[in-house]
Design a protein around this motif. Structure first.
Motif, PDB file in Angstrom:
ATOM      1  N   LEU A  42      72.547  10.249 -11.884  1.00 13.67           N
ATOM      2  CA  LEU A  42      71.120  10.366 -12.233  1.00 13.67           C
ATOM      3  C   LEU A  42      70.445  11.555 -11.570  1.00 13.67           C
ATOM      4  O   LEU A  42      70.780  11.935 -10.447  1.00 13.67           O
ATOM      5  CB  LEU A  42      70.387   9.093 -11.805  1.00 13.67           C
ATOM      6  N   ASP A  46      66.204  12.808 -15.692  1.00 16.65           N
ATOM      7  CA  ASP A  46      66.502  11.621 -16.496  1.00 16.65           C
ATOM      8  C   ASP A  46      65.316  10.659 -16.507  1.00 16.65           C
ATOM      9  O   ASP A  46      64.955  10.098 -17.545  1.00 16.65           O
ATOM     10  CB  ASP A  46      67.742  10.898 -15.946  1.00 16.65           C
ATOM     11  N   ILE A 123      70.187   5.590 -18.393  1.00 13.56           N
ATOM     12  CA  ILE A 123      68.922   5.316 -17.710  1.00 13.56           C
ATOM     13  C   ILE A 123      68.576   3.831 -17.792  1.00 13.56           C
ATOM     14  O   ILE A 123      67.991   3.263 -16.864  1.00 13.56           O
ATOM     15  CB  ILE A 123      67.778   6.185 -18.279  1.00 13.56           C
ATOM     16  N   THR A 126      70.642   2.032 -15.052  1.00 16.62           N
ATOM     17  CA  THR A 126      70.059   2.243 -13.721  1.00 16.62           C
ATOM     18  C   THR A 126      68.736   1.507 -13.580  1.00 16.62           C
ATOM     19  O   THR A 126      68.453   0.906 -12.534  1.00 16.62           O
ATOM     20  CB  THR A 126      69.855   3.739 -13.463  1.00 16.62           C
TER      21      THR A 126
END
Length: 321
Positions: A42, A46, A123, A126
């Motif tokens: 990441l 992002d 994304i 995460t």
């Protein structure tokens, strides 16, 4: 027929360690590497892109922590509650936990092969992982209160799970910091994280399954139904919702896979670290272990079906995310 099977399963659990001390150390170590790789993939860019068009993130959050825990609860009530409480309740803990953990990195791989939105997938993974420290204990407490009666000997140790999740988020943050200062090393660690995620599944198939074959063959079909149905129904329901609100098909596929493919290694690590002293740890582990094995098969068939989509027609549809 069911009662002898359950007695046999409980006998196997009592006679041997479902997970040996070496396997426990190895599995927890693998989870730390996987989480580190997740963070290493990441960059601040992002997050900026995701926040600019947050539709997918919002929908993914709702399906991840709304639909999946509800599905787990409904499957537990429909199938596990048919079994004797001394077997059903420990297994239900693992099943509910499996429905409440965040998305797994394996979803990113299947999103890529299904021609989904890979950037959105990463994304979303995460985002759900970072939110898990709040949402996983919250939904566990909510549905745990419905499943386990007050005064029951079996309770979900919410405080211990919060501590475990906080500990397992440390490598995610460390990976993000590493990527910030060294993009090249961060990229390598991201690849290693994905590799070890696949290695985790191979490890289960090659070592854990043969050693616990007696336990698996004595496990009632209701347990298999819960373990397999959680991922299958999760993908189907989330995909249907995304299509119903007319998201781009590639994004709908991504949301479906992100929702249904849970972080099995994380769930197993939470069980190993939180219930290490519980005599029922073997039964608690059954659904997370079976889910981790079968989700690869389920996701493979779903990916094959997704790839049959008319991508030429999709190109005419504006990408909403």
């Amino acid at each position: 027929m069911i009662v002898p099977l359950i007695a046999s399963a409980q006998a196997v659990v009592n006679e041997q360690d479902v997970v040996t001390p070496f396997e426990q150390a190895l599995l927890v170590g693998l989870v730390f590497v996987i989480m580190f790789g997740l963070g290493a993939g990441l960059t601040p860019r992002d997050f900026k892109l995701a926040l600019r068009r947050p539709y997918g993130l919002v929908i993914g959050f709702v399906t991840q922590f709304g639909i999946m825990p509800l599905l787990a609860y409904l499957l537990i009530v429909a199938f596990l509650f048919q079994l004797p409480p001394e077997y059903a309740l420990p297994v239900a803990i693992g099943a509910l936990l499996m429905g409440c953990v965040p998305a797994g990195t394996t979803s990113n791989i299947f999103t890529y092969f299904s021609k989904g939105n890979l950037a959105l997938s990463v994304i979303m993974t995460t985002n759900s992982t970072l939110w898990a420290i709040l949402m996983t204990p919250l939904v566990l407490a909510l549905y745990g209160a419905l499943i386990f009666p007050s005064g029951s000997q079996l309770q979900i140790p919410i405080a211990n799970i919060v501590i475990t999740l906080a500990t397992l988020l440390i490598p995610v943050v460390a990976g993000m910091i590493l990527r910030r200062f060294s993009a090249n090393i961060g990229s390598v660690m991201e690849l290693l994280g994905g590799f070890f995620g696949l290695f985790f599944i191979v490890f289960l198939m090659a070592t854990w399954v043969p050693r616990n074959w007696a336990l698996l063959t004595s496990t009632p079909w209701q347990t298999y139904t819960v373990a397999i149905g959680l991922g299958l129904f999760g993908i189907a329901v989330a995909y249907a919702i995304a299509r119903a609100i007319r998201l781009h098909p590639a994004n709908a596929r991504t949301i479906g896979l992100e929702t249904g493919i849970q972080n099995g290694p994380l769930a197993i690590a939470i069980v190993l670290l939180t219930f290490a002293d519980s005599p029922d740890i073997g039964l608690i582990l059954i659904v997370p272990a079976l889910y981790s094995l079968f989700i690869v098969i389920v996701a493979t068939f779903v990916t094959i079906w997704f790839r049959r989509a008319n991508t030429a027609a999709e190109q005419k549809i504006p990408n909403l995310l």
